[in-house]
Write a protein that holds these residues in place. Structure first.
Motif, mmCIF file in Angstrom:
data_model
loop_
_atom_site.group_PDB
_atom_site.id
_atom_site.type_symbol
_atom_site.label_atom_id
_atom_site.label_comp_id
_atom_site.label_asym_id
_atom_site.label_seq_id
_atom_site.Cartn_x
_atom_site.Cartn_y
_atom_site.Cartn_z
ATOM 1 N N SER A 16 -0.114 45.556 -168.327
ATOM 2 C CA SER A 16 -0.601 45.634 -166.949
ATOM 3 C C SER A 16 0.520 45.935 -165.964
ATOM 4 O O SER A 16 0.270 46.398 -164.870
ATOM 5 C CB SER A 16 -1.312 44.336 -166.558
ATOM 6 N N THR B 19 -8.554 40.587 -171.011
ATOM 7 C CA THR B 19 -7.162 41.036 -170.908
ATOM 8 C C THR B 19 -6.807 41.951 -172.077
ATOM 9 O O THR B 19 -6.216 43.019 -171.880
ATOM 10 C CB THR B 19 -6.209 39.830 -170.844
ATOM 11 N N ASP C 173 -7.075 41.206 -162.198
ATOM 12 C CA ASP C 173 -6.346 39.935 -162.271
ATOM 13 C C ASP C 173 -6.891 38.920 -161.273
ATOM 14 O O ASP C 173 -7.032 37.735 -161.591
ATOM 15 C CB ASP C 173 -4.848 40.160 -162.040
ATOM 16 N N THR D 167 -5.797 46.947 -162.000
ATOM 17 C CA THR D 167 -5.135 45.797 -162.610
ATOM 18 C C THR D 167 -5.065 44.629 -161.638
ATOM 19 O O THR D 167 -5.358 43.488 -162.006
ATOM 20 C CB THR D 167 -3.720 46.191 -163.090
#
Length: 166
Positions: free
Chosen positions: A4, A37, A20, A16
């Protein structure tokens, strides 16, 4: 360095960051977060042509993901990689597994049809007319279903079917 953090373009970086944040604020289990993930890292690696790394991430994601629909896309992407590597039989296995979990995954139907069509063409080249007909019939069946599910897609398949049916 985590994948990432390797993303170089703005869209990947934005995705990303948003992903997140969502992982932190949405009420999901640790396993669901791990699965996402790994899946995200697999997609990133796959888009960069890092197929071995992508496969590792997808296999890890499958260890944690329990949702059949989400698993179908992981399996589909594994099939894409095997197809890209010229391993059509292995790709078919994963496309079929994806369809078992998500029968409406028209992309998998299309890719299965494409493999059968290719095999039909190869049989024709080798003067195996009966075998080619079997493969072309299978391709037609899968394309018809893909088109039924996604009527505005697969123009080339529609054209092939219309020529074939004349």
């Amino acid at each position: 360095m985590p994948r990432s953090q390797k993303n170089d373009n703005f869209i990947d970086k934005t995705f990303t960051v948003v992903a997140d944040i969502l992982l932190k604020v949405l009420p999901t289990s640790i396993d669901e977060k791990r699965a996402f993930t790994y899946y995200r890292n697999g997609m990133s690696a796959q888009s960069e042509g890092e197929y071995a790394e992508a496969l590792q991430n997808y296999y890890q994601a499958l260890r944690y993901e329990i949702d059949a629909y989400d698993r179908s896309y992981m399996l589909y992407n594994i099939g894409l990689i095997h197809s890209s590597n010229g391993q059509q039989s292995k790709a078919l296995e994963y496309y079929y597994q994806a369809l078992d979990r998500n029968p409406r995954l028209s992309q998998a139907l299309n890719n299965i049809a494409t493999i059968y069509h290719y095999r039909g063409e190869q049989a024709l080249i080798n003067n195996q007319d009966e075998i080619s007909k079997i493969f072309f019939d299978k391709a037609a069946d899968y394309w018809k279903e893909a088109i039924r599910l996604s009527p505005t897609s697969y123009t080339k398949a529609k054209n092939w079917l219309s020529v074939r049916n004349k």
